[in-house]
Scaffold this active site. Structure first.
Site, short mmCIF file in Angstrom:
data_model
loop_
_atom_site.label_atom_id
_atom_site.label_comp_id
_atom_site.label_asym_id
_atom_site.label_seq_id
_atom_site.Cartn_x
_atom_site.Cartn_y
_atom_site.Cartn_z
N LYS A 33 38.86 44.73 61.16
CA LYS A 33 39.24 45.70 60.26
C LYS A 33 39.35 44.94 58.97
O LYS A 33 39.03 43.64 58.58
CB LYS A 33 41.06 45.96 60.87
N TYR A 254 47.84 34.27 28.94
CA TYR A 254 48.63 35.27 28.61
C TYR A 254 50.09 34.64 28.89
O TYR A 254 50.34 33.90 29.88
CB TYR A 254 48.52 36.44 29.51
#
Length: 356
Positions: A33, A254
């Site tokens: 999956k 940042y």
């Protein structure tokens, strides 16, 4: 092209399947999956098809991708179907499916398949996510048996805390499962996920379902030896494409959340959170630069991150950076980001995939 590469070692995948199947001792589904946990479902299925007893995916779309690629092995839909219309494709492509709810049970009862279904009936043994509660499990079984639409019923449950071996809940779930299925006709049982396979011998029934361990990542906490022989399938790497020399007291990136405490050489690496590296990874997250361990410094940006090369005088533009793989565990990176190894693996994108 950006030098960001996800190298997928298919022989490691095969090794991990053989290893976990030998531990489990009976048949096993390889869980593919989420695009094989980010590794490429079709390529992984093709690499395993000659040795795997079958595959498991979350939903119909994932199963149809494998069938379209020529994968003829059994495929189980772990979440079953979401709409009655999907049962036509289940029938046409010979898929196996979980039945986890009253709604899905009614869909089966009202269907008209060309051939009877192979159903895996889910018991809620304590996780409380999906499945029939113990008091209604027998009734659900007998309704499937009586409806004439089902050829085989396997009994299934799922563990909530098998990756915490010292927690008693797994044993409670096993006891609940055994009590709930007692008195039903004999048939296949499936309870063990990766953690169950590795460290819960009582969970080793007819079918195991190996997920994260298939990709060489242990689901167990640090310090447990089980799974030590697993081999990481993905090696996620990039290169340094810029170098900055900063004095002590200078911020990086940042938010100014990292300030140098000494003269620092900073390497700029072509990888960021848009590529799947966790944005929340903290300064100090491990990396391997030209074979030597170092650390992430500063906040991860969308397309790049910064690493400390102060103590690596030979490192510079072009130096290889292992983000996770052989020397740096994806679990270690995930821990620095407050998540689990599954998540960064599933999120890898914008990288060149190289299969070997």
């Amino acid at each position: 092209m950006r030098p960001l590469i996800a190298t997928i070692r298919l022989e490691h995948l095969r090794h991990n399947y053989r290893l976990t199947r030998s531990i489990h001792g009976d048949k096993m589904l390889a869980v593919l999956k989420a695009n094989a946990y980010g590794h490429g479902a079709v390529r992984c299925a093709r690499a395993l098809e000659d040795i795997a007893d079958g595959f498991a995916v979350a939903c119909l779309e994932e199963a149809l991708e494998l069938r379209a690629a020529g994968i003829a092995s059994p495929i189980l839909l772990l979440e079953g179907v979401f709409e009655a219309e999907e049962l036509k494709a289940v029938d046409e492509h010979g898929l196996w499916m979980a039945v986890t709810s009253e709604q899905q049970l009614r869909m089966v009862e009202q269907s008209a398949p060309a051939r009877p279904f192979n159903v895996w009936l889910m018991l809620d043994s304590g996780m409380h996510r999906e499945g029939f509660v113990p008091a209604s499990y027998h009734a659900a079984w007998h309704r499937l048996e009586a409806c004439g639409k089902v050829e085989k019923i396997s009994k299934m449950t799922h563990f909530a805390r098998a990756d915490e071996p010292e927690v008693a809940m797994t044993f409670s779930q096993l006891e609940a499962f055994d009590a709930a299925v007692r008195g039903l006709p004999a048939g296949d049982e499936s309870v063990a996920n990766s953690a169950g396979i590795l460290c819960h011998a009582r969970a080793q029934r007819n079918w195991g379902r190996v997920g994260i361990a298939l990709y060489g990542v242990t689901p167990l906490p640090a310090g447990f030896e089980q799974g030590a022989e697993l081999r990481p399938v993905m090696r996620f790497s990039s290169r340094i494409f810029g170098v900055r020399e900063l004095a002590a007291g200078e911020p990086i990136g940042y938010g100014d959340n990292f300030v140098t405490d000494r003269p620092t050489r900073v390497g700029l690496v072509a990888c960021g959170y848009a590529d799947g590296y966790p944005r929340r990874a903290s300064s100090g997250s491990p990396v391997l630069i030209d074979g030597q361990r170092s650390r992430l410094i500063g906040r991860v940006s969308m397309d790049m991150l910064t690493v400390d090369i102060t103590d690596l005088p030979a490192a510079g533009i072009g130096s290889e950076v292992e983000l996770w793989g052989d020397a740096v565990s994806v679990n270690e990176v995930a821990a620095h980001a407050g998540t689990i190894g599954y998540e960064p693996l599933c999120n890898v994108k914008r990288a060149r995939f190289a299969y070997c």
